[in-house]
Design a protein around this motif. Structure first.
Motif, PDB file in Angstrom:
ATOM      1  N   ASN A 196       0.915  -1.205  -0.073  1.00  0.00           N
ATOM      2  CA  ASN A 196       0.046   0.136   0.052  1.00  0.00           C
ATOM      3  C   ASN A 196       0.894   1.268  -0.077  1.00  0.00           C
ATOM      4  O   ASN A 196       2.156   1.282   0.239  1.00  0.00           O
ATOM      5  CB  ASN A 196      -1.051   0.080   1.221  1.00  0.00           C
ATOM      6  N   LEU A 197       0.244   2.442  -0.307  1.00  0.00           N
ATOM      7  CA  LEU A 197       1.146   3.743  -0.350  1.00  0.00           C
ATOM      8  C   LEU A 197       1.721   4.220   0.892  1.00  0.00           C
ATOM      9  O   LEU A 197       2.714   4.641   0.600  1.00  0.00           O
ATOM     10  CB  LEU A 197       0.054   4.699  -1.010  1.00  0.00           C
ATOM     11  N   CYS A 198       1.126   3.856   1.974  1.00  0.00           N
ATOM     12  CA  CYS A 198       1.611   4.433   3.192  1.00  0.00           C
ATOM     13  C   CYS A 198       3.154   3.445   3.413  1.00  0.00           C
ATOM     14  O   CYS A 198       3.956   4.169   3.950  1.00  0.00           O
ATOM     15  CB  CYS A 198       0.777   3.957   4.449  1.00  0.00           C
ATOM     16  N   VAL A 199       2.910   2.254   3.113  1.00  0.00           N
ATOM     17  CA  VAL A 199       4.214   1.422   3.408  1.00  0.00           C
ATOM     18  C   VAL A 199       5.076   1.654   2.231  1.00  0.00           C
ATOM     19  O   VAL A 199       6.303   1.877   2.773  1.00  0.00           O
ATOM     20  CB  VAL A 199       3.677  -0.413   3.305  1.00  0.00           C
ATOM     21  N   LEU A 200       4.925   2.035   1.025  1.00  0.00           N
ATOM     22  CA  LEU A 200       5.726   2.363   0.029  1.00  0.00           C
ATOM     23  C   LEU A 200       6.534   3.867   0.620  1.00  0.00           C
ATOM     24  O   LEU A 200       7.687   3.897   0.413  1.00  0.00           O
ATOM     25  CB  LEU A 200       4.891   2.715  -1.124  1.00  0.00           C
ATOM     26  N   ALA A 201       5.566   4.784   1.098  1.00  0.00           N
ATOM     27  CA  ALA A 201       6.226   6.050   1.626  1.00  0.00           C
ATOM     28  C   ALA A 201       7.154   5.822   2.664  1.00  0.00           C
ATOM     29  O   ALA A 201       8.318   6.392   2.326  1.00  0.00           O
ATOM     30  CB  ALA A 201       4.800   7.002   2.111  1.00  0.00           C
ATOM     31  N   LYS A 202       6.810   5.080   3.616  1.00  0.00           N
ATOM     32  CA  LYS A 202       7.766   4.696   4.700  1.00  0.00           C
ATOM     33  C   LYS A 202       9.092   3.997   4.202  1.00  0.00           C
ATOM     34  O   LYS A 202      10.250   4.533   4.651  1.00  0.00           O
ATOM     35  CB  LYS A 202       7.240   4.209   5.746  1.00  0.00           C
ATOM     36  N   LYS A 203       8.974   3.354   3.360  1.00  0.00           N
ATOM     37  CA  LYS A 203      10.127   2.305   2.827  1.00  0.00           C
ATOM     38  C   LYS A 203      10.995   3.291   2.074  1.00  0.00           C
ATOM     39  O   LYS A 203      12.232   3.097   1.916  1.00  0.00           O
ATOM     40  CB  LYS A 203       9.670   1.259   2.205  1.00  0.00           C
ATOM     41  N   CYS A 204      10.580   4.251   1.357  1.00  0.00           N
ATOM     42  CA  CYS A 204      11.334   5.067   0.418  1.00  0.00           C
ATOM     43  C   CYS A 204      11.835   6.440   1.026  1.00  0.00           C
ATOM     44  O   CYS A 204      12.380   7.048   0.571  1.00  0.00           O
ATOM     45  CB  CYS A 204      10.486   5.309  -0.990  1.00  0.00           C
ATOM     46  N   GLY A 205      11.136   6.877   2.172  1.00  0.00           N
ATOM     47  CA  GLY A 205      11.557   7.808   2.778  1.00  0.00           C
ATOM     48  C   GLY A 205      10.733   9.232   2.101  1.00  0.00           C
ATOM     49  O   GLY A 205      11.303  10.181   1.952  1.00  0.00           O
ATOM     50  N   ILE A 206       9.656   9.006   1.721  1.00  0.00           N
ATOM     51  CA  ILE A 206       8.977   9.877   1.120  1.00  0.00           C
ATOM     52  C   ILE A 206       7.561  10.193   1.553  1.00  0.00           C
ATOM     53  O   ILE A 206       7.119   9.343   2.248  1.00  0.00           O
ATOM     54  CB  ILE A 206       8.579   9.375  -0.551  1.00  0.00           C
ATOM     55  N   SER A 207       7.010  11.234   1.727  1.00  0.00           N
ATOM     56  CA  SER A 207       6.057  11.725   2.460  1.00  0.00           C
ATOM     57  C   SER A 207       4.937  10.966   1.687  1.00  0.00           C
ATOM     58  O   SER A 207       4.644  10.763   0.698  1.00  0.00           O
ATOM     59  CB  SER A 207       5.519  13.172   2.763  1.00  0.00           C
ATOM     60  N   TYR A 208       3.892  10.235   2.666  1.00  0.00           N
ATOM     61  CA  TYR A 208       2.710   9.897   2.141  1.00  0.00           C
ATOM     62  C   TYR A 208       1.892  10.573   1.040  1.00  0.00           C
ATOM     63  O   TYR A 208       1.391  10.412   0.420  1.00  0.00           O
ATOM     64  CB  TYR A 208       1.875   9.318   3.222  1.00  0.00           C
ATOM     65  N   SER A 209       2.076  12.036   1.677  1.00  0.00           N
ATOM     66  CA  SER A 209       0.942  12.675   0.737  1.00  0.00           C
ATOM     67  C   SER A 209       1.586  13.167  -0.485  1.00  0.00           C
ATOM     68  O   SER A 209       1.049  13.336  -1.616  1.00  0.00           O
ATOM     69  CB  SER A 209       0.733  14.102   1.486  1.00  0.00           C
ATOM     70  N   THR A 210       2.934  13.022  -0.707  1.00  0.00           N
ATOM     71  CA  THR A 210       3.436  13.108  -2.090  1.00  0.00           C
ATOM     72  C   THR A 210       3.292  11.972  -2.870  1.00  0.00           C
ATOM     73  O   THR A 210       2.732  12.100  -4.279  1.00  0.00           O
ATOM     74  CB  THR A 210       5.089  13.180  -1.964  1.00  0.00           C
ATOM     75  N   ILE A 211       3.357  10.685  -2.344  1.00  0.00           N
ATOM     76  CA  ILE A 211       2.819   9.283  -2.891  1.00  0.00           C
ATOM     77  C   ILE A 211       1.434   9.493  -3.460  1.00  0.00           C
ATOM     78  O   ILE A 211       0.789   9.288  -4.475  1.00  0.00           O
ATOM     79  CB  ILE A 211       3.272   8.309  -2.550  1.00  0.00           C
ATOM     80  N   GLN A 212       0.417   9.791  -2.435  1.00  0.00           N
ATOM     81  CA  GLN A 212      -0.869   9.931  -2.615  1.00  0.00           C
ATOM     82  C   GLN A 212      -1.319  10.833  -3.869  1.00  0.00           C
ATOM     83  O   GLN A 212      -2.083  10.704  -4.600  1.00  0.00           O
ATOM     84  CB  GLN A 212      -1.569  10.166  -1.309  1.00  0.00           C
ATOM     85  N   THR A 213      -0.533  12.056  -3.563  1.00  0.00           N
ATOM     86  CA  THR A 213      -1.138  13.096  -4.574  1.00  0.00           C
ATOM     87  C   THR A 213      -0.725  12.646  -6.093  1.00  0.00           C
ATOM     88  O   THR A 213      -1.340  12.796  -6.863  1.00  0.00           O
ATOM     89  CB  THR A 213      -0.543  14.637  -4.304  1.00  0.00           C
ATOM     90  N   THR A 214       0.556  12.030  -6.092  1.00  0.00           N
ATOM     91  CA  THR A 214       0.850  11.757  -7.322  1.00  0.00           C
ATOM     92  C   THR A 214       0.131  10.699  -7.881  1.00  0.00           C
ATOM     93  O   THR A 214      -0.208  10.554  -9.208  1.00  0.00           O
ATOM     94  CB  THR A 214       2.474  11.173  -7.437  1.00  0.00           C
ATOM     95  N   ALA A 215      -0.447   9.539  -7.141  1.00  0.00           N
ATOM     96  CA  ALA A 215      -1.112   8.583  -7.716  1.00  0.00           C
ATOM     97  C   ALA A 215      -2.610   9.137  -8.225  1.00  0.00           C
ATOM     98  O   ALA A 215      -2.977   8.722  -9.090  1.00  0.00           O
ATOM     99  CB  ALA A 215      -1.494   7.667  -6.452  1.00  0.00           C
TER     100      ALA A 215
END
Length: 52
Positions: free
Chosen positions: A2-21
């Motif tokens: 899921n996006l939250c796990v991906l964000a933590k694993k990559c050191g990227i904010s969840y909001s960045t990944i969510q907005t991009t998606a």
């Protein structure tokens, strides 16, 4: 993954990944590199559709 796990694993904010998606995927090169590092893949792998 899921996006939250991906964000933590990559050191990227969840909001960045969510907005991009939601916007259909406009990531900076730096963000793509961080995702690749977090997933343990190369940039080539990231863009290689046969990798999936």
């Amino acid at each position: 993954m899921n996006l939250c796990v991906l964000a933590k694993k990559c050191g990227i904010s969840y909001s960045t990944i969510q907005t991009t998606a939601r916007r259909g995927g406009q990531l900076s090169v730096e963000t793509i590199e961080r995702i690749c590092q977090g997933l343990g893949i190369t940039l080539k792998d990231f863009f290689d559709s046969s990798y999936l």
